[in-house]
Motif scaffolding. Structure first.
Motif, PDB file in Angstrom:
ATOM      1  N   VAL A   1       0.838  -1.203   0.000  1.00 39.35           N
ATOM      2  CA  VAL A   1       0.000   0.000   0.000  1.00 39.35           C
ATOM      3  C   VAL A   1       0.876   1.257   0.000  1.00 39.35           C
ATOM      4  O   VAL A   1       0.610   2.238  -0.724  1.00 39.35           O
ATOM      5  N   ILE A   2       1.913   1.213   0.812  1.00 40.04           N
ATOM      6  CA  ILE A   2       2.840   2.361   0.853  1.00 40.04           C
ATOM      7  C   ILE A   2       3.470   2.556  -0.532  1.00 40.04           C
ATOM      8  O   ILE A   2       3.591   3.688  -1.026  1.00 40.04           O
ATOM      9  N   LYS A   3       3.840   1.441  -1.164  1.00 44.02           N
ATOM     10  CA  LYS A   3       4.448   1.539  -2.508  1.00 44.02           C
ATOM     11  C   LYS A   3       3.465   2.172  -3.495  1.00 44.02           C
ATOM     12  O   LYS A   3       3.836   3.044  -4.290  1.00 44.02           O
ATOM     13  N   ASP A   4       2.208   1.701  -3.465  1.00 42.70           N
ATOM     14  CA  ASP A   4       1.191   2.254  -4.369  1.00 42.70           C
ATOM     15  C   ASP A   4       1.008   3.748  -4.129  1.00 42.70           C
ATOM     16  O   ASP A   4       0.984   4.553  -5.065  1.00 42.70           O
ATOM     17  N   ALA A   5       0.851   4.087  -2.843  1.00 40.77           N
ATOM     18  CA  ALA A   5       0.580   5.492  -2.502  1.00 40.77           C
ATOM     19  C   ALA A   5       1.760   6.380  -2.887  1.00 40.77           C
ATOM     20  O   ALA A   5       1.587   7.459  -3.465  1.00 40.77           O
ATOM     21  N   MET A   6       2.956   5.909  -2.578  1.00 37.44           N
ATOM     22  CA  MET A   6       4.130   6.734  -2.881  1.00 37.44           C
ATOM     23  C   MET A   6       4.399   6.794  -4.385  1.00 37.44           C
ATOM     24  O   MET A   6       4.926   7.791  -4.889  1.00 37.44           O
ATOM     25  N   GLY A   7       4.020   5.719  -5.101  1.00 28.53           N
ATOM     26  CA  GLY A   7       4.146   5.750  -6.567  1.00 28.53           C
ATOM     27  C   GLY A   7       3.258   6.843  -7.149  1.00 28.53           C
ATOM     28  O   GLY A   7       3.670   7.602  -8.028  1.00 28.53           O
ATOM     29  N   LEU A   8       2.043   6.935  -6.607  1.00 26.86           N
ATOM     30  CA  LEU A   8       1.108   7.966  -7.062  1.00 26.86           C
ATOM     31  C   LEU A   8       1.639   9.363  -6.728  1.00 26.86           C
ATOM     32  O   LEU A   8       1.641  10.266  -7.576  1.00 26.86           O
ATOM     33  N   LEU A   9       2.112   9.523  -5.496  1.00 28.59           N
ATOM     34  CA  LEU A   9       2.638  10.833  -5.092  1.00 28.59           C
ATOM     35  C   LEU A   9       3.886  11.208  -5.891  1.00 28.59           C
ATOM     36  O   LEU A   9       4.102  12.377  -6.206  1.00 28.59           O
ATOM     37  N   SER A  10       4.693  10.192  -6.226  1.00 27.16           N
ATOM     38  CA  SER A  10       5.897  10.464  -7.032  1.00 27.16           C
ATOM     39  C   SER A  10       5.502  10.994  -8.404  1.00 27.16           C
ATOM     40  O   SER A  10       6.099  11.955  -8.902  1.00 27.16           O
ATOM     41  N   ASP A  11       4.492  10.349  -9.020  1.00 18.96           N
ATOM     42  CA  ASP A  11       4.028  10.811 -10.332  1.00 18.96           C
ATOM     43  C   ASP A  11       3.508  12.245 -10.239  1.00 18.96           C
ATOM     44  O   ASP A  11       3.800  13.089 -11.094  1.00 18.96           O
ATOM     45  N   GLU A  12       2.724  12.491  -9.207  1.00 25.68           N
ATOM     46  CA  GLU A  12       2.176  13.839  -9.032  1.00 25.68           C
ATOM     47  C   GLU A  12       3.293  14.856  -8.816  1.00 25.68           C
ATOM     48  O   GLU A  12       3.252  15.969  -9.348  1.00 25.68           O
ATOM     49  N   TYR A  13       4.286  14.441  -8.049  1.00 25.58           N
ATOM     50  CA  TYR A  13       5.424  15.329  -7.759  1.00 25.58           C
ATOM     51  C   TYR A  13       6.147  15.695  -9.059  1.00 25.58           C
ATOM     52  O   TYR A  13       6.502  16.856  -9.289  1.00 25.58           O
ATOM     53  N   ILE A  14       6.350  14.686  -9.916  1.00 24.43           N
ATOM     54  CA  ILE A  14       7.033  14.935 -11.197  1.00 24.43           C
ATOM     55  C   ILE A  14       6.224  15.915 -12.049  1.00 24.43           C
ATOM     56  O   ILE A  14       6.767  16.861 -12.618  1.00 24.43           O
ATOM     57  N   ALA A  15       4.910  15.693 -12.111  1.00 24.27           N
ATOM     58  CA  ALA A  15       4.062  16.568 -12.934  1.00 24.27           C
ATOM     59  C   ALA A  15       4.039  17.993 -12.385  1.00 24.27           C
ATOM     60  O   ALA A  15       4.106  18.967 -13.140  1.00 24.27           O
ATOM     61  N   VAL A  16       3.946  18.105 -11.059  1.00 26.52           N
ATOM     62  CA  VAL A  16       3.953  19.442 -10.440  1.00 26.52           C
ATOM     63  C   VAL A  16       5.274  20.150 -10.753  1.00 26.52           C
ATOM     64  O   VAL A  16       5.303  21.346 -11.087  1.00 26.52           O
ATOM     65  N   GLN A  17       6.361  19.405 -10.684  1.00 26.07           N
ATOM     66  CA  GLN A  17       7.661  20.030 -10.961  1.00 26.07           C
ATOM     67  C   GLN A  17       7.814  20.370 -12.439  1.00 26.07           C
ATOM     68  O   GLN A  17       8.452  21.373 -12.783  1.00 26.07           O
ATOM     69  N   ASN A  18       7.245  19.545 -13.331  1.00 29.03           N
ATOM     70  CA  ASN A  18       7.281  19.893 -14.757  1.00 29.03           C
ATOM     71  C   ASN A  18       6.623  21.249 -14.981  1.00 29.03           C
ATOM     72  O   ASN A  18       7.125  22.079 -15.751  1.00 29.03           O
ATOM     73  N   ALA A  19       5.490  21.458 -14.310  1.00 26.12           N
ATOM     74  CA  ALA A  19       4.782  22.735 -14.445  1.00 26.12           C
ATOM     75  C   ALA A  19       5.619  23.874 -13.864  1.00 26.12           C
ATOM     76  O   ALA A  19       5.749  24.945 -14.471  1.00 26.12           O
ATOM     77  N   ALA A  20       6.191  23.629 -12.694  1.00 22.35           N
ATOM     78  CA  ALA A  20       6.977  24.684 -12.031  1.00 22.35           C
ATOM     79  C   ALA A  20       8.200  25.056 -12.865  1.00 22.35           C
ATOM     80  O   ALA A  20       8.571  26.232 -12.976  1.00 22.35           O
ATOM     81  N   ILE A  21       8.825  24.050 -13.469  1.00 25.74           N
ATOM     82  CA  ILE A  21      10.017  24.300 -14.288  1.00 25.74           C
ATOM     83  C   ILE A  21       9.636  25.088 -15.548  1.00 25.74           C
ATOM     84  O   ILE A  21      10.345  26.021 -15.940  1.00 25.74           O
ATOM     85  N   ALA A  22       8.525  24.729 -16.157  1.00 30.81           N
ATOM     86  CA  ALA A  22       8.075  25.457 -17.352  1.00 30.81           C
ATOM     87  C   ALA A  22       7.822  26.917 -17.017  1.00 30.81           C
ATOM     88  O   ALA A  22       8.199  27.825 -17.762  1.00 30.81           O
ATOM     89  N   ARG A  23       7.190  27.137 -15.882  1.00 27.45           N
ATOM     90  CA  ARG A  23       6.893  28.501 -15.450  1.00 27.45           C
ATOM     91  C   ARG A  23       8.180  29.285 -15.183  1.00 27.45           C
ATOM     92  O   ARG A  23       8.330  30.437 -15.609  1.00 27.45           O
ATOM     93  N   ALA A  24       9.098  28.625 -14.464  1.00 33.91           N
ATOM     94  CA  ALA A  24      10.366  29.299 -14.124  1.00 33.91           C
ATOM     95  C   ALA A  24      11.179  29.593 -15.385  1.00 33.91           C
ATOM     96  O   ALA A  24      11.834  30.636 -15.489  1.00 33.91           O
TER      97      ALA A  24
END
Lengths: 336, 134
Positions: free
Chosen positions: A196-219
């Motif tokens: 369960v921890i692996k599933d949850a952290m996998g999801l959060l990792s994906d979200e983290y990558i997408a959030v950072q893609n947006a932040a990098i594009a903006r910066a």
């Protein structure tokens, strides 16, 4: 002492499996502290990303106010919700909310419960009576069920682990047996929760990558505009200073992308689980992975603080009736 | 959405984003190569088609992964991004930037549109039309 207790104690002594929970208290305590920090970091990242999203949609609304409207079916007397949206430029495009309170409310909740789970492990490792062990196991696995439910992961194994009694309750005469019961509870909790921890952290990792893609594009947008201004004949020192500030923020966002703490939470948990199964072999690995996690979280906290310092204006020096400082920087000019 | 389908969609999302990042970086190279401020400003404006698309697509993907928005919204956002980029393609070529990778961007996005569209439940939103020809 009942027969089953004697058997368990005999097995524990015969197999040399009388692992002491005291050995795990430090790494489990560090893991609990790290996950609490990771939870706080996610809330901060969500606040920043949400502000950036809202700024993008505000810019779209200002570009063409006629695109502002109600979400389909919303904002009527018979509606359930009322959400203001910015309709797409192109037919068939998305109508996105003009303003959201959180981009990832469910993930923030998941990470809060992961921190609760880790804190439950910490309490469990320090439990000094069998009722306390049983109680700690129930609470820990209960937190894992909550995580699984939120991320749509199966809960059957977890519920089975809760329903299966660890042992009968009572006051044990032998510390070794008490230790064995505690370690058994830690093993059961971490083994059941690990997928369960692996599933949850996998999801959060994906979200983290997408959030950072947006932040990098903006910066990077801001950086390019500042670069052009700095290179223009009329740029001058102020434009060069603005470029340096923009470059620092861009650099921070790029470094943040390479520090995915949520993948490391899963790795640290798995090594902790493995260490509980075979402490002689892997306790050092668990301690090492948890220290990596702790360090990564410190790095993230430092970078996030840098970004916040760079994007927030200094405290106003002017009289009290000055207008309040603006929120996050406006998005780049509309395209086209 | 913690399942294999999500993993496949996210893999395609990453490919689409990588292609858009490549295009934006190509234009950044052109911006640094020119000493003409007006040309650089025009290029920066064209570049924002990609950076804004990256932001929109990323934010909606995040909200979809979090289950805080419907998959239909991701499909519709993709559709809009694809149209914006297709419309921008001619303009970008007109300003002289050699954006070889824009075809890859459109191909990646088209694949993502197909995957996401297959997840949209009937009645939960308007599925996007097929991707435009390259």
């Amino acid at each position: 002492m009942s027969f089953t207790r004697w058997v368990a104690l005999a097995a524990c002594l015969a197999l040399g499996a009388c692992a002491s929970p005291q050995n795990f208290q430090q790494p489990i305590g560090d893991f609990a502290t790290a996950t609490a920090s990771a939870s706080t970091a996610l809330q901060t990242l969500d606040q920043t990303a949400t502000a950036n999203y809202n700024a993008v949609e505000l810019a779209a609304a200002l570009k063409d106010p006629s695109k502002i409207g109600s979400k389909s079916g919303d904002c009527r007397l018979t509606s359930i919700d009322c959400t203001v949206v910015v309709n797409a430029d192109q037919p068939g495009g998305a109508a996105l909310p003009l303003h959201v309170k959180s981009l990832v409310p469910n993930s923030v909740q998941v990470m809060t419960v992961v921190a609760d789970y880790a804190n439950g492990l910490k309490t469990l490792a320090a439990a000094d009576s069998t009722p306390a062990v049983q109680d700690g196991l129930g609470k820990t696995l209960g937190a894992a069920v909550s995580i699984a439910t939120t991320v749509n992961a199966p809960t059957g194994t977890l519920i089975g682990a809760i329903q299966q009694p660890l042992t009968d309750t009572g006051v044990y005469l032998f510390q070794q047996y008490q230790n064995a019961a505690t370690v058994a509870a830690l093993r059961r909790a971490t083994t059941a929760a690990d997928p369960v921890i692996k599933d949850a952290m996998g999801l959060l990792s994906d979200e983290y990558i997408a959030v950072q893609n947006a932040a990098i594009a903006r910066a990077s947008d801001d950086y390019e505009l500042k670069l052009i201004a700095a290179r223009a004949p009329a740029g001058g020192e102020a434009a060069i200073n603005a470029l340096v500030t923009s470059a620092n923020t861009f650099d921070d966002e790029l470094r943040l992308k390479n520090t995915n703490i949520y993948a490391q939470v899963a790795t640290a948990h798995t090594t902790l689980k493995d260490a509980l199964q075979n402490p002689d072999v892997s306790l050092t690995d668990a301690i090492s992975q948890i220290q990596v996690l702790v360090q990564q979280i410190k790095n993230v906290q430092a970078i996030v603080a840098d970004i916040q310092a760079a994007t927030q204006p200094p405290a106003p020096q002017a009289p009290a009736n000055q207008t309040p400082p603006p929120g996050p920087p406006p998005p780049p000019p509309a395209n086209q | 959405m913690a399942d294999k389908t999500t993993a496949q969609i996210f893999a395609q999302y990453k490919a689409a984003i990588a292609a858009m990042q490549k295009s934006a970086d190509d234009i950044a190279d052109k911006i640094e190569a020119t000493t003409d401020t007006a040309v650089a400003t025009t290029l920066a404006t064209q570049r924002q088609v990609f950076t804004l698309s990256i932001q929109k697509l990323s934010y909606v993907t995040v909200m979809t992964l979090d289950n805080s928005t419907d998959v239909a919204n991701l499909a519709a956002t993709l559709n809009g991004v694809l149209k914006d980029l297709t419309a921008a393609q001619a303009k970008i070529a007109a300003v002289g930037a050699a954006i070889q990778s824009i075809g890859n961007v459109l191909t990646s996005l088209s694949g993502l549109v197909t995957s996401v569209s297959s997840l949209v439940k009937p009645g939960s939103g308007s599925p996007p039309p097929p991707p435009p020809p390259a």
